[in-house]
Scaffold this motif. Sequence first.
Motif: not given
Length: 336
Positions: A205, A207-209, A211-213, A215-217, A219, A237
Amino acid sequence: GFNTVKIMEGNVGYLDLRSFAAPNIGFEVADAAMKILSNADAIIIDLSQNGGGSPPMVQYLCSYFFDKHLLLNKLYFRARDEMHEFWTLDEVGGTKMADVPLFIITSNGTFSGAEEFSYNMQTQKRATLVGQTTRGGANPGQHMGINENLDVFMPTGMAINPITNTNWEGTGVVPEVETTIDGTLAKAHALALEAAEAYRVERKDLYSKMINHLYTNFEKYTPEKSKKAILEGLTACHDAALLNESDINTLGYEYLMQHDKPKIAECIFNANTILYPNSPNAFDSYGESLLINGDLEASHRNYQKAVFIATSNNDENIALYQRGLDNINAKIKEKK
């Protein structure tokens, strides 16, 4: 003292430690053992047959399981009126495992330094002790002669735990989970299996957060924010062992070539040079992104850095890095 190191069912690391060896002979072996355990989702340290040993080795192994600078134990010597403090070390020779579930097996044979290790971990709420109450030897001492036929072991100092302000002398260290001798390992393993599964879920959970954070950067590029935000995200990471140098390099080219986001790619490559300052490939890739983005001067500096590192390290790909430098030199010459 490192009798057995292995990975049990359920990715549970197991270390059967029989003594705490002196640093000059023990640290290198300790690092090798900890490397085997470093990817475990829970760890069992079996001190049931450990009679103690070197306080610095106790300190060193404890330090693998904390990421904070904590006072573990104190030894007071009345004759010299000296207090020796044992703090967790900021650095060890391997990967720290500060959040991995930890279980310690104890018995009536667990004594002295092994009791200190157990007591340190128990009072810091870092581990769960499983087994039987330990033997109860906390205070350092020495043999003193009475006559030619008789001597007596006398305490010359006193262990003082910074949390309890006392020690385990005479009482032993009492485990949280008391078991029979024959059932101790099975119980510790059962507890470790349950903790390991919970650890995996929690880590997934987290690590998913992360990675998602990250990839948000990716965009949208913002000149004032993207470089710092991407560096922070990639560092997090990297420190969590989610991404290594090759992963980050591949990610940079993905955004450079496939997503057509050269500025984002430049930020990614820049972060890689900071995370891996001795990698010629990191600087070569950063130089390429800078060239594509039109910054010839900065590109030239990074190609030079790549060649310098490769030359210093006798890198087998030095010719490749030299071609990159020759190319940027030619472009600068054309521009002039």
